[in-house]
Write a protein that holds these residues in place. Structure first.
Motif, mmCIF file in Angstrom:
data_model
loop_
_atom_site.group_PDB
_atom_site.id
_atom_site.type_symbol
_atom_site.label_atom_id
_atom_site.label_comp_id
_atom_site.label_asym_id
_atom_site.label_seq_id
_atom_site.Cartn_x
_atom_site.Cartn_y
_atom_site.Cartn_z
ATOM 1 N N GLY A 60 3.287 15.032 20.638
ATOM 2 C CA GLY A 60 3.604 15.948 21.716
ATOM 3 C C GLY A 60 5.087 16.205 21.860
ATOM 4 N N ARG A 61 5.873 15.945 20.781
ATOM 5 C CA ARG A 61 7.293 16.278 20.837
ATOM 6 C C ARG A 61 7.468 17.710 20.329
ATOM 7 N NH1 ARG A 61 8.929 10.933 17.580
ATOM 8 N NH2 ARG A 61 7.329 11.848 16.296
ATOM 9 N N ASP A 62 8.513 18.385 20.830
ATOM 10 C CA ASP A 62 8.731 19.768 20.421
ATOM 11 C C ASP A 62 9.090 19.826 18.936
ATOM 12 O OD1 ASP A 62 9.170 22.553 20.637
ATOM 13 O OD2 ASP A 62 11.324 22.161 20.696
ATOM 14 N N LEU A 63 8.333 20.586 18.166
ATOM 15 C CA LEU A 63 8.527 20.614 16.716
ATOM 16 C C LEU A 63 9.854 21.259 16.339
ATOM 17 C CD1 LEU A 63 6.846 19.628 14.299
ATOM 18 C CD2 LEU A 63 6.335 21.999 13.845
ATOM 19 N N MET A 64 10.231 22.322 17.096
ATOM 20 C CA MET A 64 11.490 23.003 16.833
ATOM 21 C C MET A 64 12.652 22.009 16.922
ATOM 22 S SD MET A 64 12.523 26.082 16.229
ATOM 23 C CE MET A 64 14.163 26.681 15.954
ATOM 24 N N THR A 65 12.645 21.202 17.989
ATOM 25 C CA THR A 65 13.693 20.205 18.166
ATOM 26 C C THR A 65 13.704 19.211 17.017
ATOM 27 O OG1 THR A 65 13.237 20.401 20.508
ATOM 28 C CG2 THR A 65 14.624 18.569 19.838
ATOM 29 N N ARG A 66 12.517 18.753 16.652
ATOM 30 C CA ARG A 66 12.413 17.794 15.555
ATOM 31 C C ARG A 66 12.930 18.399 14.251
ATOM 32 N NH1 ARG A 66 11.735 12.642 16.392
ATOM 33 N NH2 ARG A 66 10.297 12.297 14.686
ATOM 34 N N LEU A 221 13.460 8.428 14.130
ATOM 35 C CA LEU A 221 14.397 9.409 13.588
ATOM 36 C C LEU A 221 13.610 10.560 12.977
ATOM 37 C CD1 LEU A 221 17.185 7.418 11.707
ATOM 38 C CD2 LEU A 221 17.423 8.908 13.685
ATOM 39 N N ALA A 222 14.048 11.793 13.268
ATOM 40 C CA ALA A 222 13.350 12.936 12.694
ATOM 41 C C ALA A 222 13.867 13.181 11.288
ATOM 42 C CB ALA A 222 13.597 14.168 13.558
ATOM 43 N N ASP A 223 12.961 13.290 10.310
ATOM 44 C CA ASP A 223 13.379 13.863 9.028
ATOM 45 C C ASP A 223 12.192 14.593 8.427
ATOM 46 O OD1 ASP A 223 13.079 12.051 6.079
ATOM 47 O OD2 ASP A 223 11.967 11.616 7.912
ATOM 48 N N ARG A 229 4.521 13.743 6.720
ATOM 49 C CA ARG A 229 3.620 12.603 6.691
ATOM 50 C C ARG A 229 2.945 12.393 8.052
ATOM 51 N NH1 ARG A 229 3.275 7.494 4.492
ATOM 52 N NH2 ARG A 229 2.821 5.852 5.973
ATOM 53 N N GLU A 230 3.786 12.405 9.125
ATOM 54 C CA GLU A 230 3.255 12.119 10.459
ATOM 55 C C GLU A 230 2.178 13.120 10.879
ATOM 56 O OE1 GLU A 230 7.511 10.416 12.184
ATOM 57 O OE2 GLU A 230 6.842 12.437 12.648
ATOM 58 N N ASN A 231 2.392 14.388 10.465
ATOM 59 C CA ASN A 231 1.488 15.429 10.930
ATOM 60 C C ASN A 231 0.413 15.804 9.916
ATOM 61 O OD1 ASN A 231 2.740 16.090 13.564
ATOM 62 N ND2 ASN A 231 4.499 16.439 12.240
ATOM 63 N N ALA A 232 0.362 15.016 8.816
ATOM 64 C CA ALA A 232 -0.548 15.371 7.721
ATOM 65 C C ALA A 232 -1.987 15.523 8.200
ATOM 66 C CB ALA A 232 -0.471 14.324 6.618
ATOM 67 N N GLY A 233 -2.384 14.691 9.188
ATOM 68 C CA GLY A 233 -3.762 14.732 9.658
ATOM 69 C C GLY A 233 -4.164 16.069 10.252
ATOM 70 N N ALA A 234 -3.162 16.835 10.747
ATOM 71 C CA ALA A 234 -3.467 18.079 11.445
ATOM 72 C C ALA A 234 -4.114 19.099 10.527
ATOM 73 C CB ALA A 234 -2.181 18.667 12.036
ATOM 74 N N PRO A 245 7.760 21.659 8.137
ATOM 75 C CA PRO A 245 8.860 20.898 7.522
ATOM 76 C C PRO A 245 8.847 20.965 5.998
ATOM 77 C CG PRO A 245 7.280 19.437 8.620
ATOM 78 C CD PRO A 245 6.926 20.818 9.007
ATOM 79 N N ALA A 246 7.655 20.989 5.409
ATOM 80 C CA ALA A 246 7.576 21.067 3.944
ATOM 81 C C ALA A 246 8.203 22.366 3.459
ATOM 82 C CB ALA A 246 6.130 20.962 3.478
#
Lengths: 272, 319
Positions: A60-66, A221-223, A229-234, A245-246
């Motif tokens: 639930g963190r803002d993706l743009m910010t990340r 840390l955002a990278d 990886r974190e969002n792969a399940g989506a 990000p990819a």
């Protein structure tokens, strides 16, 4: 510089625009980002909206910010690593070329062996032993990557080393370091600059792969690699968050490659 | 012929030495572990007694060269030690996973090699046309993309939108060959995209290089059709660099599977290696690292040997 840019082809300009955009975003990350790097502001995997331009991630963190902070962390890490790899590779390569003989044989054979080992596997083994911390990550990748830089800078320095002005400097009694710094380096600049671009791409992709495997930068840390990886399940729910990000990684690498292509074309002397 | 054998022998010996040195590096790597493997694995809260027992189990109380000898001897008997994470023999963990990895890499090679050669020939045939430029742009971008990007695009397209392939490549021993091929098709396609780009560019460059030779001009003057010139006159003579680049890319495939295996949750050696690195399961990391390195070095050796064998100049020289 500007005159050169004016004559550059459209592909190189696109490349410059992409790199410039990424670098500016990376530098001014805290000013551009709408929210904090790790603050949870919405629900899990919300879609695009005015509030969250690119939606939200798996926490639930803002993706743009990340993405913005990710640019900062990923690019800075790759840049520092490439720079270190160049300092190491170029100085060893130059020493090997100017000294020759046993020094050259010694460095070259060691490098042969390191290069015979697949880079990713080597890095994974080192990270498993030393633990995946940022300094270990930087040094491991820099050392592995410097082998390629070594090969190139040694070959380039070999060509320059036999020229008259180096001989003159030798006869004048200049030391090894002075010759490397004042005679060889300036003349080896064009191929090395192009190589820097290529190596940066390689290191950048490599760090992204390691982060994707969960062994690069550690959360929170955002990278970019880690975000994939974190969002792969989506993706199995038809939510394309990991593609963002990819795509950013691919975008920046293409940009750097476009500039390198143009630069190689310039320095090869193939002017129309 | 004799001096080709000599060259091949020399090259093989060099590879053998490399593998030997790498086995030492892998072994020493564990020695460099800050503190002690036993303490690292057991954590801070371990009592001195358990640490001592664990050290004995790993034979850490013996001097390094003795342990290296014992490790190498066990390796040559196919004994890779036992996993720290679950206590099972490493050889058992690795066996079928390595077969899976080779299966996936093999599938990718089966698609990629013919595709790359045909595309390379076409690009050389239509060089400097719109078609050539298109292929060049597409392959260049595939080279700059991270593997997982291509993988997720394929998943989004074929698994989510069209729903014709599974997004996870789960396979087990009871599956038939057809089902296995169906399961690994998406990961194999991902790998294909990555390696085809390199191979195709090299094929194109090698053929175009040959096209400037006098005998090609002769054939053109005789009125031989252009496609025929490329297929029968130019291609056989550019085989040496092409074979070399194919073997190098196969070596890359074997290692490049790591990321793709993780994306598709495929039970291969790469996935095992990544998991073991995260768990710091040193014996498994050592064994799978050594296997990957050996496979990589072997394929690189094949690249050199094959390009020596197909190069007539090396076969005949009288040195």
């Amino acid at each position: 510089m500007f005159a050169l840019l004016k004559k550059s082809p459209i592909s190189a300009r696109i490349g410059f625009a992409i790199v410039l955009l990424n670098v500016l975003v990376a530098i001014f990350a805290p000013l551009v980002a709408p929210y904090g790097e790790t603050s949870v502001v919405g629900n899990v995997w919300e879609s695009f909206s005015d509030e969250f331009l690119l939606g939200t991630d798996h926490l639930g963190r803002d993706l743009m910010t990340r993405m913005i902070y990710g640019a900062r962390n990923t690019i800075a890490l790759a840049f520092v690593t490439t720079a270190l790899s160049f300092i190491l590779g170029v100085s060893l390569g130059f020493v090997a070329a100017t000294k020759g003989g046993w020094t050259d044989q010694f460095f070259s054979r060691i490098i042969d062996i390191v290069m015979a080992f697949p880079t990713l596997i080597f890095a994974l083994m080192i990270l498993s032993v030393m633990g995946a911390t940022i300094p270990v990550l930087i040094f491991t990748i820099a050392i592995l990557d410097s082998t390629r830089v070594y090969r190139l800078s040694r070959a380039v320095a070999m060509d320059i080393e036999v020229l008259d002005f180096v001989e003159a400097a030798r006869l004048r009694g200049e030391g090894l370091w002075w010759i490397m710094r004042h005679e060889i380096l300036p003349n080896a600049m064009p191929p090395l600059v192009a190589e820097f671009g290529l190596r940066f791409c390689f290191v950048f992709l490599f760090i992204a792969s390691l982060s994707f495997l969960g062994l690069g930068l550690q959360p929170p840390l955002a990278d970019w690699g880690g975000m994939v990886r974190e969002n792969a399940g989506a993706i199995t729910f038809g939510i394309y968050v990991p593609l963002i990000p990819a795509a950013a990684i691919a975008f920046l690498t293409v940009g750097v490659n476009l500039i390198v292509d143009w630069f190689l074309h310039l320095s090869s002397g193939l002017h129309e | 012929m004799k001096n080709v054998l000599l060259l091949v022998g020399k090259r093989s010996l060099a590879s053998l030495v490399t593998i030997f040195v790498i086995s030492i590096i892998i072994f020493i790597g564990v020695e460099l572990l800050p503190g002690d493997v036993a303490e690292t694995v057991l954590g801070q809260s371990a009592t001195p007694e358990t640490v001592q027992a664990f050290r004995q189990e790993l034979k850490l109380d013996l001097p390094p060269h003795v342990r290296y000898g014992a490790w190498l001897k066990d390796l040559s008997h196919g004994d890779f030690g036992t996993s720290l994470a679950n206590g099972r023999p490493v050889a058992e963990l690795i066996g079928w996973r390595f077969a899976n990895t080779l299966f996936l890499a093999g599938m990718a090679a089966l698609i990629a090699v013919p595709l790359a050669i045909v595309l390379g020939m076409l690009a050389a045939f239509y060089r400097n046309t719109f078609f050539d430029k298109c292929i060049s742009i597409v392959t260049l971008s595939f080279i700059s993309f991270p593997e997982f990007f291509i993988a997720y695009i394929l998943i989004a397209l074929f698994a989510v939108q069209l729903n014709i392939f599974p997004s996870m490549a789960t396979i087990n021993e009871s599956m038939g060959l057809g089902a296995k091929i169906y399961a690994v098709l998406l990961p194999a396609l991902t790998l294909t995209c990555v390696v085809t780009a390199h191979m195709m560019r090299q094929t194109r460059a090698a053929i175009i290089n040959v096209l400037s030779k006098a005998y090609i001009e002769m054939a053109e003057v005789k009125g031989v059709r252009r496609l025929r010139i490329i297929m029968l006159h130019a291609f056989p003579n550019s085989l040496s660099p092409v074979i070399n680049v194919i073997a190098l890319n196969l070596a890359y495939l074997v290692v490049g599977v790591v990321v793709v295996e993780v994306v598709f949750v495929y039970p291969g050696l790469g996935q095992l290696l990544v998991d073991s690195v995260a768990k710091r399961d040193i014996p498994v990391v050592q064994a799978s690292g050594l296997i990957f390195a050996s496979a990589y070095i072997f394929l690189n050796l094949m690249a050199d040997v094959l390009s020596m064998l197909v190069n007539p100049r090396l076969r005949q020289s009288q040195q």
